[in-house]
Structures are given as C-alpha cells and as structure tokens.
Design an enzyme around this catalytic site. Structure first.
Site, PDB file in Angstrom:
ATOM      1  N   LYS A   1      13.146 -31.142   9.640  1.00 59.48           N
ATOM      2  CA  LYS A   1      13.218 -30.265   8.469  1.00 59.48           C
ATOM      3  C   LYS A   1      12.691 -28.864   8.784  1.00 59.48           C
ATOM      4  CE  LYS A   1      12.886 -34.195   5.305  1.00 59.48           C
ATOM      5  NZ  LYS A   1      12.652 -35.249   6.333  1.00 59.48           N
ATOM      6  N   ARG A   2      13.166 -28.327   9.896  1.00 58.04           N
ATOM      7  CA  ARG A   2      12.764 -26.989  10.305  1.00 58.04           C
ATOM      8  C   ARG A   2      13.618 -25.941   9.593  1.00 58.04           C
ATOM      9  NH1 ARG A   2       9.087 -29.868  12.265  1.00 58.04           N
ATOM     10  NH2 ARG A   2       8.168 -29.513  14.307  1.00 58.04           N
TER      11      ARG A   2
END
Length: 273
Positions: free
Chosen positions: A96-97
């Site tokens: 979830k960058r």
C-alpha cells in the site's frame, strides 16, 4: 509475469486463489518459535502445502516490518524461495505504497527489482505522478486500492463528488495513466454488489478481491458480478487458510482449507470454459 502467464496458470490449476501470508508470531504454532527463523519456517510450510491449489501469494508487508530487520530478512527469504521453487506463482507485495515522483520510483525498485515481486498494492489518492512510476516497469503490475473491504471504506470511497462516487472516479481516471495496461485493482469481497458497476468502467482488468473467508465475503457473488471471459479475478484468503490450525498439522489444515476454495473456484471456472 505477464497477464497471459497468470491466466494460463488459472486455467491449468483451475484456481484463482491468492493466499495472504499475514504471518503473525502471536498466531503461528508455538513449536515454530524455536526455529531460527519462525516466520520463514511457517511461510515455507504453508507454501509447500498449498502451491498447487493457488496462483498467487500476497505477503502483507506490515507483518514483516513489525519485526524490524528480522522481519525483512524473512520476507526476502520468502520471496526468494517462491521465485526459485515456484516461479509460476504470481507474487503480490501488499505494501500500500504511493508517493510522488522519485520516491515512488524508489519504492518500485525496492519491490520490483530488489525483492522481485510481480506486483504491488498502491494507494491512489496522490494522483498519477504517484502511480505512473510503478507502471513504468515491464511485466510488473500495480494494484490500485479502488473499493476496499473495511468498514471505513464508506468514509471516502463511496462519497459522491459532482454526482460520481469517488471510487468510480479513481477507476475512470486511472485508465488514462501511462502504462495503464499494467493496472489491477483491489475490490473487497464484502462490496460484491458494486462489482457490476465496476465492470462497466474496467471490463477487462484483473481485480484482487480480499474479504472471502474470515471477513464474510461470498465467492459466488464475486464471480457472478466480477468474473470476465478471461477470469479477471484473484480472490484472496489469508487468516481462513493459514491459521486453520495452531497445532503441528497447521500446513495440512491450510491445504484442506485452500482445497475447499479451489474446488469452489473450479466449479465457477467451468461456467466460462
């Protein structure tokens, strides 16, 4: 990995199962805590027992970051083992960058080049210059969070802006990003009723669908509304499989749970073959 290679594996194994490796030292069998690397020992046993029943594994990076350098080493050993022993498996860094410009490029290099994952999950809300650096990598996939399975998804994702739900705006806008052919999307199984609308916007894209199993999502509903002629689904189960048992039979228990889902998936695939 190319999309075609992933589709070929789905048809070969008659499965579109993704297994989440959310490995928690507080939940794995106690006897493994005596191992030099209990996280990797657990992951390896799960992978060896279930690889023939699934087409993807998804380590949630937070479960490795939480243990510092030892966690990162276990993650590296896990992905190295997968790529060496089961190269046909699609790998997902559930990280979830998402950040602007060169920062995103560095995140992409970390997961695509250093760790050699096939894909990564990305939060889209900083816009295209936070997503396109990931899309620049050949045969790598960027999985945007579109409509997630958590309760808080309703805080923003389904709110209307100028009459259009925000998640739909994310879907529509992202279609025009450079490298968008490498996009996939996260859509929670607990939001299965939204899939018909989502397919109107992205009829052919692969969807990563968490929430089947412990979170109560329905595999049948997901397939009814979300499956495409080329399948277009990766359905994830984490806790329901990997923590099926806390005893020494944990790997065989995980295999049994994975087989239950794979059997259901085979039945759904027979409807389009």
């Amino acid at each position: 990995m190319t999309t075609k290679a992933l589709i070929d594996q789905i048809h070969k194994k008659k499965s579109f199962l993704c297994i989440g490796l959310d490995t928690d030292l507080d939940k794995i069998p106690e006897h493994l805590l005596q191992e030099e690397d209990p996280i990797f020992s657990f992951n390896k046993a799960i992978i060896d027992a279930t690889h023939h029943l699934c087409v993807a594994y998804k380590p949630n990076i937070a479960f490795y970051e939480a243990y510092g350098i030892k966690g990162w080493m276990a993650l590296e050993k896990t992905i190295t083992y997968l790529n060496a022993e089961y190269p046909e498996i699609f790998t997902i860094a559930d990280a979830k960058r998402g950040d602007i410009g060169n920062t995103s490029t560095r995140y992409a290099k970390a997961f695509f080049e250093d760790l050699n994952f096939d894909s990564i999950t990305i939060a889209p809300y900083m816009g295209k210059d936070s997503v396109e650096p990931f899309l620049a990598f050949e045969d790598k996939h960027t999985i945007l969070l579109a409509l997630t399975s958590n309760v808080g998804a309703y805080d923003y994702q389904t709110k209307k802006i100028d009459g259009v739900e925000l998640y739909k705006e994310v879907l529509e806008t992202s279609r025009h990003y450079e490298g968008s052919e490498n996009l996939m999307y996260v859509v929670g199984a607990t939001k299965a009723e939204y899939l018909a609308e989502i397919r109107k916007i992205i009829p052919d894209s692969f969807l990563l669908v968490p929430g089947v199993g412990a979170q109560g999502g329905s595999l049948k509903e997901v397939c009814t509304y979300g499956m495409t002629p080329s399948v277009g689904l990766l359905v994830n189960s984490s806790r329901g499989i990997i923590y099926a048992s806390k005893d020494k039979d944990f790997a065989s228990a995980a295999q049994n749970k994975a087989r239950e889902l794979q059997t259901q998936m085979s039945e759904e695939l027979s409807k389009i073959e």
